[in-house]
Scaffold this motif. Structure first.
Motif, PDB file in Angstrom:
ATOM      1  N   CYS A   1      27.348 -10.728  10.149  1.00 24.84           N
ATOM      2  CA  CYS A   1      26.605 -10.722   8.887  1.00 24.84           C
ATOM      3  C   CYS A   1      25.423  -9.759   8.895  1.00 24.84           C
ATOM      4  O   CYS A   1      24.570  -9.794   9.787  1.00 24.84           O
ATOM      5  CB  CYS A   1      26.113 -12.133   8.585  1.00 24.84           C
ATOM      6  SG  CYS A   1      25.180 -12.225   7.045  1.00 24.84           S
ATOM      7  N   LEU A   2      25.376  -8.927   7.867  1.00 24.53           N
ATOM      8  CA  LEU A   2      24.309  -7.932   7.741  1.00 24.53           C
ATOM      9  C   LEU A   2      23.141  -8.453   6.922  1.00 24.53           C
ATOM     10  O   LEU A   2      22.196  -7.722   6.640  1.00 24.53           O
ATOM     11  CB  LEU A   2      24.869  -6.662   7.088  1.00 24.53           C
ATOM     12  CG  LEU A   2      25.912  -5.907   7.914  1.00 24.53           C
ATOM     13  CD1 LEU A   2      26.600  -4.851   7.058  1.00 24.53           C
ATOM     14  CD2 LEU A   2      25.296  -5.274   9.143  1.00 24.53           C
ATOM     15  N   GLY A   3      23.214  -9.731   6.517  1.00 23.16           N
ATOM     16  CA  GLY A   3      22.117 -10.317   5.748  1.00 23.16           C
ATOM     17  C   GLY A   3      22.146  -9.936   4.280  1.00 23.16           C
ATOM     18  O   GLY A   3      21.128 -10.046   3.598  1.00 23.16           O
ATOM     19  N   ALA A   4      23.284  -9.474   3.804  1.00 28.33           N
ATOM     20  CA  ALA A   4      23.401  -9.082   2.394  1.00 28.33           C
ATOM     21  C   ALA A   4      24.536  -9.866   1.742  1.00 28.33           C
ATOM     22  O   ALA A   4      25.289  -9.326   0.930  1.00 28.33           O
ATOM     23  CB  ALA A   4      23.648  -7.588   2.283  1.00 28.33           C
ATOM     24  N   CYS A   5      24.640 -11.136   2.092  1.00 26.38           N
ATOM     25  CA  CYS A   5      25.778 -11.955   1.635  1.00 26.38           C
ATOM     26  C   CYS A   5      25.848 -12.022   0.111  1.00 26.38           C
ATOM     27  O   CYS A   5      26.942 -12.134  -0.460  1.00 26.38           O
ATOM     28  CB  CYS A   5      25.674 -13.361   2.204  1.00 26.38           C
ATOM     29  SG  CYS A   5      25.276 -13.396   3.946  1.00 26.38           S
TER      30      CYS A   5
ATOM     31  N   SER B   1      31.136 -14.415   3.989  1.00 27.83           N
ATOM     32  CA  SER B   1      31.027 -14.004   2.582  1.00 27.83           C
ATOM     33  C   SER B   1      31.788 -12.708   2.331  1.00 27.83           C
ATOM     34  O   SER B   1      32.494 -12.572   1.317  1.00 27.83           O
ATOM     35  CB  SER B   1      29.561 -13.829   2.180  1.00 27.83           C
ATOM     36  OG  SER B   1      28.871 -15.034   2.314  1.00 27.83           O
ATOM     37  N   CYS B   2      31.646 -11.777   3.229  1.00 31.52           N
ATOM     38  CA  CYS B   2      32.318 -10.490   3.060  1.00 31.52           C
ATOM     39  C   CYS B   2      33.830 -10.630   3.267  1.00 31.52           C
ATOM     40  O   CYS B   2      34.618  -9.947   2.608  1.00 31.52           O
ATOM     41  CB  CYS B   2      31.722  -9.456   4.010  1.00 31.52           C
ATOM     42  SG  CYS B   2      30.022  -9.020   3.583  1.00 31.52           S
TER      43      CYS B   2
ATOM     44  N   CYS C   1      30.781  -5.395   7.628  1.00 28.98           N
ATOM     45  CA  CYS C   1      30.565  -6.828   7.866  1.00 28.98           C
ATOM     46  C   CYS C   1      31.876  -7.602   7.785  1.00 28.98           C
ATOM     47  O   CYS C   1      32.621  -7.476   6.808  1.00 28.98           O
ATOM     48  CB  CYS C   1      29.566  -7.386   6.840  1.00 28.98           C
ATOM     49  SG  CYS C   1      29.365  -9.168   7.008  1.00 28.98           S
TER      50      CYS C   1
ATOM     51  N   SER D   1      31.837 -11.075   8.400  1.00 28.29           N
ATOM     52  CA  SER D   1      31.491 -12.494   8.357  1.00 28.29           C
ATOM     53  C   SER D   1      31.962 -13.120   7.040  1.00 28.29           C
ATOM     54  O   SER D   1      32.514 -12.443   6.177  1.00 28.29           O
ATOM     55  CB  SER D   1      29.996 -12.677   8.561  1.00 28.29           C
ATOM     56  OG  SER D   1      29.669 -12.251   9.880  1.00 28.29           O
TER      57      SER D   1
END
Ligand code: FES
Length: 154
Positions: free
Chosen positions: A121-125, A84-85, A80, A82
């Motif tokens: 984003c993988l949805g695991a922020c 947050s990552c 990821c 995005s």
């Protein structure tokens, strides 16, 4: 040409779709599961089956990050990139993976084991930084944790 098995699996999925084209992603997923990725020929075959143009199917395949339009290794690492990552150390992890696998993003390791792809984003922020290997999601990554995870994929 689509195999009998591929056609049967796609036909079964389409039973739940109000219109054939609504099953485009599912049809592409079937082809990818059988072949590892979706070639131009695969796009043309899916388009013919769904009553779409190859360009329409290709635009779906290209938009959807989990459909691969080129050959990939036995396992795909989606790192990821995005916000947050990125804040939590994406660049450090990317450098680590590039060195460990000996590839640039988009490349496949010389042993054919891993393809490295940056991903949105993988949805695991809340567990950033995160990556997926094939269908498994991993969070709170460090270089050491990445090394340990990759060992699980022969
Ligand atoms: S920003 Fe990486 S999982 Fe959402």
């Amino acid at each position: 040409m689509l195999s009998v098995e591929e056609k049967q699996e796609i036909a079964k999925m389409l039973e739940a779709c109000p219109m054939p084209r609504a099953g485009c992603i599912e049809a592409l997923t079937v082809v990818q599961r059988h072949r590892g990725w979706v070639s131009d020929e695969g796009v043309i075959d899916v388009a013919a089956l769904l009553g779409m143009t190859p360009a329409e199917v290709d635009s779906v395949a290209t938009f959807y990050n989990f459909i691969f339009r080129g050959p990939v290794g036995r396992h795909v690492v989606l790192l990821c990139d995005s916000i947050s990552c990125w804040v939590m150390g994406y660049e450090n992890l990317l450098d680590h993976l590039k060195t460990k696998l000996g590839v640039e993003p988009g490349g496949t390791s010389a042993d054919g084991r891993f393809t490295l792809l940056p991903n949105v984003c993988l949805g695991a922020c809340d567990e950033a930084p995160a990556m997926m290997v094939d269908d498994e999601l991993y969070g709170r990554l460090t270089p050491a944790k990445i090394d340990e995870i990759l060992e699980r994929y022969p």
